[in-house]
Design a protein around this motif. Structure first.
Motif, mmCIF file in Angstrom:
data_model
loop_
_atom_site.group_PDB
_atom_site.id
_atom_site.type_symbol
_atom_site.label_atom_id
_atom_site.label_comp_id
_atom_site.label_asym_id
_atom_site.label_seq_id
_atom_site.Cartn_x
_atom_site.Cartn_y
_atom_site.Cartn_z
ATOM 1 N N ARG A 74 148.169 82.299 71.054
ATOM 2 C CA ARG A 74 146.748 82.265 70.729
ATOM 3 C C ARG A 74 146.527 82.121 69.225
ATOM 4 O O ARG A 74 145.657 81.368 68.782
ATOM 5 N N ARG A 75 147.332 82.837 68.436
ATOM 6 C CA ARG A 75 147.179 82.773 66.978
ATOM 7 C C ARG A 75 147.448 81.365 66.465
ATOM 8 O O ARG A 75 146.745 80.863 65.582
ATOM 9 N N LYS A 76 148.483 80.733 67.026
ATOM 10 C CA LYS A 76 148.839 79.386 66.584
ATOM 11 C C LYS A 76 147.747 78.383 66.922
ATOM 12 O O LYS A 76 147.401 77.523 66.105
ATOM 13 N N LEU A 77 147.186 78.490 68.120
ATOM 14 C CA LEU A 77 146.133 77.563 68.521
ATOM 15 C C LEU A 77 144.892 77.752 67.657
ATOM 16 O O LEU A 77 144.256 76.779 67.219
ATOM 17 N N LEU A 78 144.536 79.005 67.380
ATOM 18 C CA LEU A 78 143.357 79.272 66.564
ATOM 19 C C LEU A 78 143.582 78.849 65.105
ATOM 20 O O LEU A 78 142.669 78.345 64.449
ATOM 21 N N ALA A 79 144.810 79.045 64.615
ATOM 22 C CA ALA A 79 145.087 78.729 63.214
ATOM 23 C C ALA A 79 145.266 77.235 62.985
ATOM 24 O O ALA A 79 144.745 76.677 62.016
ATOM 25 N N ASP A 80 146.010 76.577 63.884
ATOM 26 C CA ASP A 80 146.359 75.166 63.680
ATOM 27 C C ASP A 80 145.487 74.203 64.467
ATOM 28 O O ASP A 80 145.504 72.997 64.224
ATOM 29 N N GLY A 81 144.774 74.723 65.458
ATOM 30 C CA GLY A 81 143.967 73.846 66.299
ATOM 31 C C GLY A 81 144.792 73.050 67.292
ATOM 32 O O GLY A 81 144.269 72.164 67.980
ATOM 33 N N LYS A 82 146.074 73.372 67.410
ATOM 34 C CA LYS A 82 146.960 72.615 68.302
ATOM 35 C C LYS A 82 148.199 73.442 68.588
ATOM 36 O O LYS A 82 148.719 74.138 67.711
ATOM 37 N N VAL A 83 148.655 73.404 69.810
ATOM 38 C CA VAL A 83 149.903 74.066 70.163
ATOM 39 C C VAL A 83 150.611 73.240 71.230
ATOM 40 O O VAL A 83 149.978 72.675 72.124
ATOM 41 N N GLN A 117 147.303 82.848 78.307
ATOM 42 C CA GLN A 117 146.976 83.002 76.898
ATOM 43 C C GLN A 117 145.980 81.942 76.434
ATOM 44 O O GLN A 117 145.085 82.229 75.635
ATOM 45 N N ILE A 118 146.128 80.718 76.926
ATOM 46 C CA ILE A 118 145.180 79.664 76.564
ATOM 47 C C ILE A 118 143.776 80.028 77.055
ATOM 48 O O ILE A 118 142.777 79.842 76.354
ATOM 49 N N SER A 119 143.707 80.590 78.259
ATOM 50 C CA SER A 119 142.399 80.985 78.791
ATOM 51 C C SER A 119 141.763 82.079 77.946
ATOM 52 O O SER A 119 140.542 82.141 77.786
ATOM 53 N N GLN A 120 142.599 82.964 77.372
ATOM 54 C CA GLN A 120 142.078 84.033 76.535
ATOM 55 C C GLN A 120 141.482 83.501 75.239
ATOM 56 O O GLN A 120 140.498 84.034 74.726
ATOM 57 N N GLU A 138 136.700 82.187 72.149
ATOM 58 C CA GLU A 138 135.960 81.167 71.406
ATOM 59 C C GLU A 138 135.111 80.356 72.391
ATOM 60 O O GLU A 138 135.514 79.285 72.850
ATOM 61 N N PRO A 139 133.927 80.829 72.746
ATOM 62 C CA PRO A 139 133.133 80.191 73.810
ATOM 63 C C PRO A 139 132.678 78.771 73.513
ATOM 64 O O PRO A 139 132.315 78.037 74.432
ATOM 65 N N SER A 140 132.725 78.350 72.236
ATOM 66 C CA SER A 140 132.314 76.982 71.912
ATOM 67 C C SER A 140 133.491 76.011 71.851
ATOM 68 O O SER A 140 133.292 74.800 71.699
#
Length: 438
Positions: free
Chosen positions: A320-329, A353-356, A361-363
């Motif tokens: 989750r941290r990587k997706l939020l930080a980098d915008g891609k995983v 984890q992706i669903s979380q 981030e609802p948007s």
């Protein structure tokens, strides 16, 4: 002497001999027991098949409940060597675990495999009957196939001081280990201490080492035996020495998938989708570099243990941290049945984890991109990659209630490799799913 006379003498010998009478009585009893086991296996198989079909209709609408062929071999002939040429494993992940499955179990499964592959072996490039080229041992073993399945397995022979060591890089601080386990000949007479050990050690050779940690997975059937957890820290001795109650008898007979996560000192172990071990201070940090396997207390020739699809990967931390930080995983931890878009259960921790992230981030909207290795035709791989991306999208919608208008999916087939498609490691890296923030 006439054939009639010979026949009469034979009948008299059979009838008149108490030893022979006892033998045939035992043989009849064995036949009755075998028939009963066959009926039980068929009932269990049919139950699992119906459960799988119901699950497939949710995760992959329109699939018709098709499954990869079952290569289990309990109660039949022992695994045999067939052929003598290496063969590829087309876009294969680990075999699907047998037994009952449910969406409820999937949604709580929190295992997340590492995202940087360090080692993978399905023995695709090894000759049947040989010891696998990417392993070392002070004992013996060989690559085999089971029935008519192309899946390859390595047989591990028992021995107190016999170790099987994959030629993997030194283990980092945080990593995951996965493999498939196949047993043969296990029954109510199998020893209560029979099983397979997974060892993490500071010794690269055939010794426990001054610092080590291990988990012992039991295979006996007449009782619910414990998963043993042990460690040893130089200067401190054993700080962990325990047996954790676990009834994994049914799983043992149905090719369980074993998952292990090490996050610094924390050690966790799952059998299929159920977590049995979670110890926060078990691993001596920055000392254990080598993975080893050991099999013991099984009856040589009667009981057999095999492993396949060993995967060691760095990471296994919070995606989750990587997706939020980098915008891609990108992950190769989402596994599918061979040549299929059916998601394997051990992959649901990643999807969870992706669903979380999407819940947090609802948007946020995501693009899901599927990739394959180069086995098979480009056309088939392109279609397969699209189907797999769609299956992940469907799982997010149906299992975790993500709105469909927040997700799009596409497939790129074999067109964007990140590894060498001529090696098992490279193929495993190329079979991946990407999540990209839109």
């Amino acid at each position: 002497m006439s054939s009639k006379t010979l026949f009469s003498m034979l009948i008299m010998l059979i009838v008149g001999s108490s030893i022979n009478a006892q033998f045939f009585k035992k043989l009849t009893k064995k036949a009755e027991n075998a028939a009963q086991r066959t009926v039980e296996r068929r009932v269990e198989t049919e139950t699992s098949k119906k459960t799988d079909q119901a699950l497939d209709s949710i995760l992959e609408p329109g699939s018709g409940g098709k499954q990869a062929p079952d290569v289990g071999n309990q109660g039949g002939d022992a695994p045999v060597n067939t052929g003598n040429t290496p063969s590829g494993n087309t876009n294969a992940g680990a075999p699907a675990a047998s037994g009952e499955k449910s969406i409820t179990i999937y949604s709580k499964f929190d295992y997340v495999p590492g995202d940087k592959l360090l080692f993978f072996d399905d023995y695709a490039n090894d000759f049947i009957g040989d010891f696998p080229s990417k392993w070392n041992t002070n004992g013996s073993g060989e690559v085999v196939t089971v029935d008519d399945s192309p899946q390859r397995w390595m047989e591990l022979l028992p021995g107190y001081n016999t170790y099987y060591i994959p030629n993997a890089p030194n283990l980092p601080e945080e990593y995951t280990i996965e493999f498939d386990l196949l047993t043969y000949g296990m029954d109510n007479k199998t020893s209560s201490i029979a099983g397979i050990g997974v060892f993490l050690s500071d010794d690269p050779n055939f010794d426990e080492g001054q610092n080590h940690a291990s988990a012992w997975i039991p295979v006996g059937q007449y009782g619910a035996f414990d998963i043993g957890v042990r460690n040893h820290i130089k200067g401190q001795g054993r700080t962990i020495n325990n047996d954790i109650r676990a009834d994994i008898r049914k799983a043992v007979l149905n090719q369980p998938h074993i998952s292990i996560a090490v996050n610094k000192s924390r050690f966790r172990l799952w059998v299929n989708e159920e977590k049995y071990v979670d110890i926060p201070q078990m691993i001596p940090e920055n000392t254990l570099t080598t993975l080893k396997f050991n099999v013991n207390n099984i009856k040589d020739g009667k009981e057999k243990i095999f492993i396949s699809n060993l995967k060691v990967a760095e990471g296994g931390v919070d995606l989750r941290r990587k997706l939020l930080a980098d915008g891609k995983v990108s992950t190769n931890g989402i596994l599918f049945d061979v040549g299929s878009a059916n998601i394997q259960p051990q992959s649901m921790g990643i999807i969870r984890q992706i669903s979380q992230v999407l819940q947090q981030e609802p948007s946020m909207k995501l693009k899901i991109v599927g990739h394959t290795d180069a086995d098979g035709s480009e056309e088939n791989n392109l279609k397969l990659s699209k189907d797999r991306a769609q299956a992940v999208k469907d799982a997010l919608i149906s299992v975790y209630s993500v709105s469909s208008d927040r997700l799009i999916s596409e497939g790129k087939g074999e067109s964007e490799p990140v590894g060498d498609n001529n090696t098992a490691d490279g193929k495993a890296q190329n079979r991946r799913v990407e999540f990209i923030k839109q």
